[in-house]
Design a protein around this motif. Structure first.
Motif, PDB file in Angstrom:
ATOM      1  N   PRO A  82      72.418  16.448 -39.020  1.00  0.00           N
ATOM      2  CA  PRO A  82      72.192  15.546 -37.876  1.00  0.00           C
ATOM      3  C   PRO A  82      73.380  15.441 -36.914  1.00  0.00           C
ATOM      4  O   PRO A  82      73.188  15.403 -35.695  1.00  0.00           O
ATOM      5  CB  PRO A  82      71.889  14.199 -38.535  1.00  0.00           C
ATOM      6  N   ALA A  83      74.597  15.413 -37.436  1.00  0.00           N
ATOM      7  CA  ALA A  83      75.773  15.316 -36.560  1.00  0.00           C
ATOM      8  C   ALA A  83      75.940  16.586 -35.725  1.00  0.00           C
ATOM      9  O   ALA A  83      76.293  16.520 -34.540  1.00  0.00           O
ATOM     10  CB  ALA A  83      77.030  15.067 -37.396  1.00  0.00           C
ATOM     11  N   ALA A  85      73.451  18.726 -34.957  1.00  0.00           N
ATOM     12  CA  ALA A  85      72.318  18.746 -34.028  1.00  0.00           C
ATOM     13  C   ALA A  85      72.590  17.853 -32.820  1.00  0.00           C
ATOM     14  O   ALA A  85      72.229  18.196 -31.687  1.00  0.00           O
ATOM     15  CB  ALA A  85      71.048  18.303 -34.740  1.00  0.00           C
ATOM     16  N   LYS A  86      73.261  16.735 -33.058  1.00  0.00           N
ATOM     17  CA  LYS A  86      73.578  15.807 -31.972  1.00  0.00           C
ATOM     18  C   LYS A  86      74.503  16.453 -30.940  1.00  0.00           C
ATOM     19  O   LYS A  86      74.334  16.255 -29.737  1.00  0.00           O
ATOM     20  CB  LYS A  86      74.221  14.534 -32.541  1.00  0.00           C
ATOM     21  N   VAL A  87      75.461  17.239 -31.394  1.00  0.00           N
ATOM     22  CA  VAL A  87      76.364  17.937 -30.468  1.00  0.00           C
ATOM     23  C   VAL A  87      75.563  18.887 -29.583  1.00  0.00           C
ATOM     24  O   VAL A  87      75.753  18.923 -28.355  1.00  0.00           O
ATOM     25  CB  VAL A  87      77.476  18.703 -31.228  1.00  0.00           C
ATOM     26  N   LYS A  89      72.390  18.695 -28.843  1.00  0.00           N
ATOM     27  CA  LYS A  89      71.505  17.915 -27.980  1.00  0.00           C
ATOM     28  C   LYS A  89      72.269  17.247 -26.839  1.00  0.00           C
ATOM     29  O   LYS A  89      71.845  17.314 -25.684  1.00  0.00           O
ATOM     30  CB  LYS A  89      70.767  16.864 -28.816  1.00  0.00           C
ATOM     31  N   LEU A  90      73.397  16.621 -27.144  1.00  0.00           N
ATOM     32  CA  LEU A  90      74.175  15.923 -26.109  1.00  0.00           C
ATOM     33  C   LEU A  90      74.689  16.873 -25.028  1.00  0.00           C
ATOM     34  O   LEU A  90      74.806  16.491 -23.866  1.00  0.00           O
ATOM     35  CB  LEU A  90      75.359  15.180 -26.742  1.00  0.00           C
ATOM     36  N   ASP A  94      71.019  22.823 -26.958  1.00  0.00           N
ATOM     37  CA  ASP A  94      69.839  23.044 -27.793  1.00  0.00           C
ATOM     38  C   ASP A  94      68.745  23.793 -27.036  1.00  0.00           C
ATOM     39  O   ASP A  94      67.887  24.428 -27.632  1.00  0.00           O
ATOM     40  CB  ASP A  94      69.306  21.732 -28.371  1.00  0.00           C
TER      41      ASP A  94
END
Length: 114
Positions: A82-83, A85-87, A89-90, A94
């Motif tokens: 999750p951490a 994936a967040k990078v 996405k932000l 992605d």
């Protein structure tokens, strides 16, 4: 950075074996990918299941790895923490990659895009 490769029917799986993809290992990561890229099939799936931390240098290294592949080859990502994936996405990175929920673990196991 230690990587493990596993050829599959559909793609070459490249597994990152360390928990961090950051400035300390980014150059080593790209060098390792460079060694793999020349003989890679059309699809390369980067399994990041063990990576729990990715900084901007690590993100740049993954994008650099994509650019090392020839234009008719694809780098896909799998099993993002999750951490991590967040990078992606932000930073909207992605959108550059097909991202799979899991990476195949054996020749017959399918993988699923998220």
């Amino acid at each position: 950075m230690k990587l493990e490769t596993e050829p599959m029917q559909e793609a070459l799986i490249v597994r990152a074996l360390e928990p961090r993809l950051d400035a300390a290992v980014a150059v080593q990561f790209k060098d390792a990918i460079r060694g793999i890229a020349g003989d890679a099939p059309d699809r390369v799936i980067l399994d990041l299941e063990r990576v729990t931390f990715l900084d901007s240098s690590g993100l740049g290294a993954v994008i650099g790895a994509m650019k090392l592949l020839s234009p008719d080859h694809r780098l896909e990502l799998a099993a993002l923490n999750p951490a991590v994936a967040k990078v992606f996405k932000l930073t909207k990175m992605d959108a550059l990659f097909t991202i799979h929920e899991t990476a195949p673990k054996g020749p017959a196991e399918p993988f699923h895009a998220s």
